[in-house]
Scaffold this motif. Structure first.
Motif, PDB file in Angstrom:
ATOM      1  N   THR A  37       0.570  -1.245   0.339  1.00  0.00           N
ATOM      2  CA  THR A  37       0.192   0.106  -0.212  1.00  0.00           C
ATOM      3  C   THR A  37       1.005   1.219  -0.213  1.00  0.00           C
ATOM      4  O   THR A  37       0.076   2.582   0.537  1.00  0.00           O
ATOM      5  N   SER A  38       1.770   1.273   0.441  1.00  0.00           N
ATOM      6  CA  SER A  38       3.106   2.416  -0.087  1.00  0.00           C
ATOM      7  C   SER A  38       3.118   3.229  -1.391  1.00  0.00           C
ATOM      8  O   SER A  38       2.995   2.136  -2.021  1.00  0.00           O
ATOM      9  N   SER A  39       4.169   4.143  -1.379  1.00  0.00           N
ATOM     10  CA  SER A  39       4.103   4.415  -2.569  1.00  0.00           C
ATOM     11  C   SER A  39       5.495   3.453  -3.540  1.00  0.00           C
ATOM     12  O   SER A  39       5.804   3.878  -4.462  1.00  0.00           O
ATOM     13  N   SER A  50       4.834  -0.427  -6.496  1.00  0.00           N
ATOM     14  CA  SER A  50       5.887  -1.130  -7.519  1.00  0.00           C
ATOM     15  C   SER A  50       6.998  -1.594  -7.265  1.00  0.00           C
ATOM     16  O   SER A  50       7.126  -2.784  -8.500  1.00  0.00           O
ATOM     17  N   PHE A  51       7.525  -1.348  -6.899  1.00  0.00           N
ATOM     18  CA  PHE A  51       9.136  -1.096  -6.334  1.00  0.00           C
ATOM     19  C   PHE A  51       9.135  -2.867  -5.895  1.00  0.00           C
ATOM     20  O   PHE A  51      10.327  -3.853  -6.537  1.00  0.00           O
ATOM     21  N   THR A  52       8.581  -2.970  -4.602  1.00  0.00           N
ATOM     22  CA  THR A  52       8.199  -4.678  -4.341  1.00  0.00           C
ATOM     23  C   THR A  52       7.846  -5.674  -4.910  1.00  0.00           C
ATOM     24  O   THR A  52       8.046  -6.415  -5.032  1.00  0.00           O
ATOM     25  N   VAL A  82      10.682  -6.335  -7.088  1.00  0.00           N
ATOM     26  CA  VAL A  82      11.925  -6.714  -6.292  1.00  0.00           C
ATOM     27  C   VAL A  82      11.952  -8.168  -6.464  1.00  0.00           C
ATOM     28  O   VAL A  82      11.711  -9.656  -6.431  1.00  0.00           O
ATOM     29  N   ARG A  83       9.710  -8.732  -5.983  1.00  0.00           N
ATOM     30  CA  ARG A  83       9.606 -10.058  -5.581  1.00  0.00           C
ATOM     31  C   ARG A  83       9.762 -11.005  -7.510  1.00  0.00           C
ATOM     32  O   ARG A  83      10.569 -12.091  -6.935  1.00  0.00           O
ATOM     33  N   GLU A  84       9.372  -9.822  -8.212  1.00  0.00           N
ATOM     34  CA  GLU A  84       9.038 -10.753  -9.887  1.00  0.00           C
ATOM     35  C   GLU A  84      10.281 -11.746  -9.892  1.00  0.00           C
ATOM     36  O   GLU A  84      11.065 -12.361 -10.406  1.00  0.00           O
ATOM     37  N   SER A 125      16.392   0.769  -2.727  1.00  0.00           N
ATOM     38  CA  SER A 125      16.496   0.206  -3.911  1.00  0.00           C
ATOM     39  C   SER A 125      17.062  -1.037  -4.565  1.00  0.00           C
ATOM     40  O   SER A 125      16.817  -2.077  -3.751  1.00  0.00           O
ATOM     41  N   MET A 126      16.650  -1.609  -5.935  1.00  0.00           N
ATOM     42  CA  MET A 126      17.294  -2.612  -6.176  1.00  0.00           C
ATOM     43  C   MET A 126      18.706  -2.295  -7.256  1.00  0.00           C
ATOM     44  O   MET A 126      17.884  -2.337  -8.246  1.00  0.00           O
ATOM     45  N   THR A 127      19.833  -3.825  -7.470  1.00  0.00           N
ATOM     46  CA  THR A 127      20.163  -4.253  -8.667  1.00  0.00           C
ATOM     47  C   THR A 127      20.159  -5.937  -9.158  1.00  0.00           C
ATOM     48  O   THR A 127      20.324  -6.290  -8.468  1.00  0.00           O
ATOM     49  N   GLN A 128      20.468  -5.521  -9.982  1.00  0.00           N
ATOM     50  CA  GLN A 128      20.514  -6.833 -10.458  1.00  0.00           C
ATOM     51  C   GLN A 128      21.980  -7.537  -9.909  1.00  0.00           C
ATOM     52  O   GLN A 128      23.005  -6.241 -10.909  1.00  0.00           O
TER      53      GLN A 128
END
Length: 157
Positions: A115-117, A120-122, A125-127, A150-153
């Motif tokens: 529910t946070s801003s 879509s980031f979450t 990360v999961r995908e 943040s997330m980076t591959q």
């Protein structure tokens, strides 16, 4: 005694600067919240002095703050750190297991909720994790609070 210790801890996590030193992208403490400065404008005040109007976004609550300061006014700036960890696991409740560069494992953080801003980031990360991609997770910390930001591959070297 605990008041002194609380002030000591806060003093280590912040420092004073002149309002004239504040810049967009920098940090400032507003209404007790660590914030990132989104906009900074200078103008002349009604009495002929110079002022700076700061528009900032709370790092951990995403609220917008605005304040006008004289350029020679001292303001509190939080010490903000950014650390990357390797993502090891994600639990169904969003709790993550992370490994630091030195091999230390931590499991005390959660992905931002849906529910946070950062919803879509979450999802991203999961995908990526479910697709088996190795991920580095960035964690921002300030004044005793932490948040995954943040997330980076991770690419093979």
């Amino acid at each position: 005694m605990s008041d002194f210790n609380d002030r000591d801890a806060e003093a280590v996590e912040t420092h004073l600067v002149s309002a004239s030193q504040l810049r967009e992208g920098g940090h400032v403490l507003l209404e007790g919240h660590a914030c990132v400065i989104m906009r900074s404008r200078e103008a002349s005040s009604a009495d002929g002095g110079e002022v700076r109007t700061i528009t900032a976004l709370g790092l951990f609550n995403s609220q917008k703050y605005e304040v006008t300061l004289s350029l020679d006014q001292s303001v509190v700036v939080p010490v903000v750190t950014y650390t990357e960890y390797t993502l090891i696991d994600i639990a169904d409740d969003g709790s993550v297991t992370l490994m630091a560069e030195d091999g230390q494992v931590r499991d005390d953080l959660r992905l931002p909720d849906d529910t946070s801003s950062l919803a879509s980031f979450t999802v991203g990360v999961r995908e990526n994790f479910e697709d088996g991609r190795p991920l580095a997770i960035g964690v921002e910390s300030a004044m005793g609070s932490e948040q995954i930001v943040s997330m980076t591959q991770i690419t093979a070297r």
